[in-house]
Design an enzyme around this catalytic site. Structure first.
Site, PDB file in Angstrom:
ATOM      1  N   ASN A  42      15.338-110.899  -2.736  1.00 26.96           N
ATOM      2  CA  ASN A  42      15.396-109.882  -3.788  1.00 26.96           C
ATOM      3  C   ASN A  42      16.502-108.873  -3.501  1.00 26.96           C
ATOM      4  OD1 ASN A  42      13.609-109.138  -1.654  1.00 26.96           O
ATOM      5  ND2 ASN A  42      12.611-107.596  -2.908  1.00 26.96           N
ATOM      6  N   GLU A  44      17.564-105.252  -4.862  1.00 26.33           N
ATOM      7  CA  GLU A  44      17.159-104.113  -5.693  1.00 26.33           C
ATOM      8  C   GLU A  44      18.359-103.249  -6.071  1.00 26.33           C
ATOM      9  OE1 GLU A  44      13.915-102.195  -3.594  1.00 26.33           O
ATOM     10  OE2 GLU A  44      12.573-103.865  -4.123  1.00 26.33           O
ATOM     11  N   CYS A  53      14.945-110.657  -8.568  1.00 29.24           N
ATOM     12  CA  CYS A  53      13.932-111.244  -7.673  1.00 29.24           C
ATOM     13  C   CYS A  53      14.542-112.360  -6.819  1.00 29.24           C
ATOM     14  CB  CYS A  53      12.793-111.838  -8.475  1.00 29.24           C
ATOM     15  SG  CYS A  53      11.824-110.647  -9.399  1.00 29.24           S
ATOM     16  N   GLU A  55      13.450-115.330  -6.384  1.00 31.83           N
ATOM     17  CA  GLU A  55      13.427-116.642  -7.055  1.00 31.83           C
ATOM     18  C   GLU A  55      14.664-116.821  -7.930  1.00 31.83           C
ATOM     19  OE1 GLU A  55      11.110-114.388  -6.801  1.00 31.83           O
ATOM     20  OE2 GLU A  55       9.100-115.241  -6.716  1.00 31.83           O
ATOM     21  N   CYS A  87       7.079-113.683 -10.516  1.00 32.06           N
ATOM     22  CA  CYS A  87       6.756-112.815 -11.655  1.00 32.06           C
ATOM     23  C   CYS A  87       6.944-113.604 -12.956  1.00 32.06           C
ATOM     24  CB  CYS A  87       7.625-111.560 -11.639  1.00 32.06           C
ATOM     25  SG  CYS A  87       9.320-111.812 -12.223  1.00 32.06           S
ATOM     26  N   CYS A  90      10.524-114.672 -13.802  1.00 33.48           N
ATOM     27  CA  CYS A  90      10.992-115.772 -12.943  1.00 33.48           C
ATOM     28  C   CYS A  90      10.337-117.091 -13.324  1.00 33.48           C
ATOM     29  CB  CYS A  90      10.747-115.446 -11.474  1.00 33.48           C
ATOM     30  SG  CYS A  90      11.908-114.217 -10.847  1.00 33.48           S
TER      31      CYS A  90
END
Ligand code: THU
Length: 134
Positions: A42, A44, A53, A55, A87, A90
């Site tokens: 991830n 940010e 993310c 993924e 999530c 994703c």
């Protein structure tokens, strides 16, 4: 490659996470059809909504290298007491490049693992089904 090995690669990928805001590192490892593994973490941003993310980072790595179909996914969330699955956003993105029966394996800091599939995580994927018919 077995899912434990893919999980270990995801766990290593989590070490590169840029997560100064959540302090919640995530790593993902995607197995391409030819056996190559692409990992991601991830990333940010101080504009929180721009966070990417793990993924999707892994998907972008794989697709950028010319792969459009992945056989399996592992996700490691070493800062979480419970296993962390992808999530919703994703799940949609992963479904573009993975078959419904493709295995997904995820865990947190403990020994518990969830062993499921993209189809279980993202059922009734009508747009994906339609793509094969048009
Ligand atoms: N995150 C992921 O990278 N993957 C998941 O499956 C769940 C959440 C990240 C986004 C954010 O950087 C942090 O974890 C906290 O939500």
């Amino acid at each position: 490659m077995d899912m434990d090995t893919l999980f270990t690669i995801a766990r290593q990928a989590a070490e590169a996470a840029y997560a100064p805001y959540s302090r919640f590192r995530v790593g993902a490892a995607l197995l391409a059809q030819d056996g190559t593994v692409f990992s991601g973490c991830n990333v940010e941003n101080r504009s929180f909504g721009l966070t990417i993310c793990a993924e999707r980072s892994a998907v972008v790595q794989g697709v950028s290298a010319g792969h459009r179909s992945f056989r399996a996914l592992a996700i490691a969330a070493p800062d979480s007491p419970v296993p962390v699955g992808p999530c919703g956003a994703c799940r949609q993105v992963l479904s573009e490049f993975m078959a419904a029966e493709a295995p997904v394996f995820f865990g947190g800091s403990g020994p518990r693992r969830i062993d499921t599939t993209i189809g279980e995580l993202y059922p009734y994927d009508s747009l994906h089904e339609l793509a094969g018919t048009t």
